[in-house]
Design an enzyme around this catalytic site. Structure first.
Site, mmCIF file in Angstrom:
data_model
loop_
_atom_site.group_PDB
_atom_site.id
_atom_site.type_symbol
_atom_site.label_atom_id
_atom_site.label_comp_id
_atom_site.label_asym_id
_atom_site.label_seq_id
_atom_site.Cartn_x
_atom_site.Cartn_y
_atom_site.Cartn_z
ATOM 1 N N LYS A 12 25.435 4.085 70.262
ATOM 2 C CA LYS A 12 26.396 3.428 69.365
ATOM 3 C C LYS A 12 26.878 4.417 68.321
ATOM 4 C CE LYS A 12 23.692 3.177 65.491
ATOM 5 N NZ LYS A 12 23.951 4.025 64.323
ATOM 6 N N PRO A 96 21.623 12.072 72.567
ATOM 7 C CA PRO A 96 20.885 13.046 71.763
ATOM 8 C C PRO A 96 19.985 12.365 70.729
ATOM 9 C CG PRO A 96 23.261 13.145 71.283
ATOM 10 C CD PRO A 96 23.088 12.209 72.435
ATOM 11 N N ALA A 99 20.436 11.757 65.995
ATOM 12 C CA ALA A 99 21.886 11.872 65.997
ATOM 13 C C ALA A 99 22.556 10.733 65.242
ATOM 14 C CB ALA A 99 22.395 11.905 67.444
ATOM 15 N N GLY A 100 21.802 9.665 64.934
ATOM 16 C CA GLY A 100 22.423 8.493 64.304
ATOM 17 C C GLY A 100 23.130 7.617 65.318
ATOM 18 N N GLY A 102 21.470 5.770 67.666
ATOM 19 C CA GLY A 102 20.640 4.627 68.049
ATOM 20 C C GLY A 102 19.942 4.766 69.393
ATOM 21 N N GLY A 103 19.726 5.990 69.859
ATOM 22 C CA GLY A 103 19.119 6.173 71.183
ATOM 23 C C GLY A 103 17.778 5.459 71.336
ATOM 24 N N GLY A 104 16.886 5.651 70.372
ATOM 25 C CA GLY A 104 15.563 5.023 70.450
ATOM 26 C C GLY A 104 15.670 3.503 70.371
ATOM 27 N N SER A 105 16.537 3.011 69.502
ATOM 28 C CA SER A 105 16.704 1.564 69.340
ATOM 29 C C SER A 105 17.301 0.944 70.592
ATOM 30 C CB SER A 105 17.645 1.270 68.166
ATOM 31 O OG SER A 105 17.133 1.827 66.990
ATOM 32 N N SER A 106 18.243 1.656 71.222
ATOM 33 C CA SER A 106 18.877 1.131 72.425
ATOM 34 C C SER A 106 17.873 1.084 73.574
ATOM 35 C CB SER A 106 20.073 2.011 72.797
ATOM 36 O OG SER A 106 20.832 1.408 73.808
ATOM 37 N N ASP A 138 18.641 -1.119 64.186
ATOM 38 C CA ASP A 138 19.734 -1.067 65.164
ATOM 39 C C ASP A 138 19.420 -1.855 66.432
ATOM 40 O OD1 ASP A 138 21.349 0.557 63.583
ATOM 41 O OD2 ASP A 138 20.455 2.401 64.369
#
Ligand code: C5P
Length: 297
Positions: A12, A96, A99-100, A102-106, A138
């Site tokens: 995101k 990445p 990065a801001g 939201g990779g971990g949250s997604s 997120d």
């Protein structure tokens, strides 16, 4: 019995991100327009075990497994449902880290969807949302499944919106990041304890075109992070020079995204930014809701 379920985990960006007043808890209220991207990890859960095992592919540094949000999401799901934990969680990482975006949250939201599908939907939407809120700010956006949504508070109050027409996006990452708690702390220090929110009109009919959204694009974290990481400002400026309608830092950084009218403009920006020795990723804004797929065996 199904053995395996997969779900895409999109990245995101925040088309605007306002940091509101600091609450007594020490947390700040947020107000944001979330937009999902085509750039996505893939999350697969497989019956395995005992316990929860995490397998990460893709060469992105996701940190120690016990702090990984996808792992914590699986543990939380099993804790809440009482279904004994016996699962392998596989992440194919493309988003990445730090990065801001939201990779971990997604990934965590995709784990919740996939595990719920694998086990025949033991949790309803409200129970899943509660787990999402407990995991992080997120996660509710990714769980809600809308490609565009307004979010408030810690991100758990969401108003899904119809997606905007897909546009080419460029992501640039300077390779360093400022920890999110530091960014919040600097904002709080600068405000000196007092904070008077700006009276800002937020009208839904101003969120239905890229022209209108571009007028409200801003990120309260950006000036703070840019001071410490000048590449953030340089990347945004390069994107604007190439014709980006929006060029902004993502979340609390430190990646920068540009929204373009054409792939040619995006490719031009990518060339400039590679010249600054930053890594770039091409993507587009997302339109479709991600769906968990279950393989019945
Ligand atoms: O969400 P998390 O606990 O990782 O946040 C770390 C720190 O960032 C918090 O302790 C708080 O100081 C700050 N924070 C905040 N407002 C938020 C989210 C985080 O001030 N909405």
């Amino acid at each position: 019995m199904a053995e395996r379920a997969s779900a895409p985990a999109p990245a995101k960006v925040n088309l605007f991100l306002h940091v509101l007043a600091r609450e007594e808890s020490g947390y700040h209220g947020l107000e944001s327009l979330f937009c999902a991207l085509s750039l996505a990890d893939t999350v697969t859960v497989r019956r395995g075990g005992p316990g929860v095992r995490l397998v990460v592919e893709g060469g992105v540094d996701t940190g120690p497994p016990e702090r990984n949000l996808a792992m914590r999401a699986a543990e939380a799901f099993h804790g809440r449902t009482g279904v004994p934990a016996a699962v392998d969680v596989e992440l194919v990482k493309r988003i990445p880290a730090q990065a801001g975006m939201g990779g971990g949250s997604s990934d965590a939201a995709a784990v919740l969807r996939a595990l719920n599908a694998l086990h025949g939907e033991p949790l309803d939407r409200a129970a899943l949302l509660q787990l999402a809120i407990e995991l992080g700010s997120d996660v509710p956006f990714f769980l809600c499944g809308s490609a565009l949504a307004l979010g408030w508070s810690r991100g758990e109050r969401l108003l899904p919106l119809p997606p905007l027409p897909a546009r080419p996006v460029l992501i640039a990452h300077p390779g360093v990041a400022m920890p999110t708690p530091d960014a919040f702390r600097v904002i709080a220090e600068r405000r000196g304890g007092g904070y008077t929110p700006r009276a800002r009109a937020l009208s839904l009919d101003r969120l239905d075109s890229w022209d209108a959204v571009a007028e409200t694009a801003e990120n309260d974290f950006q000036p703070v992070v840019e001071e410490r990481i000048p590449f953030v400002g340089l990347a945004a400026a390069a994107m604007r020079t190439s014709g980006a309608r929006i060029a902004l830092m993502a979340g609390s950084g430190s990646s920068v995204f540009g929204v373009f009218d054409s792939a040619d403009e995006r490719d031009d920006a990518a060339e400039r930014i590679r010249g600054l020795r930053m890594k770039v990723w091409a993507a587009s804004t997302a339109q479709a809701e991600p769906v968990a797929e279950v393989d019945a065996e």
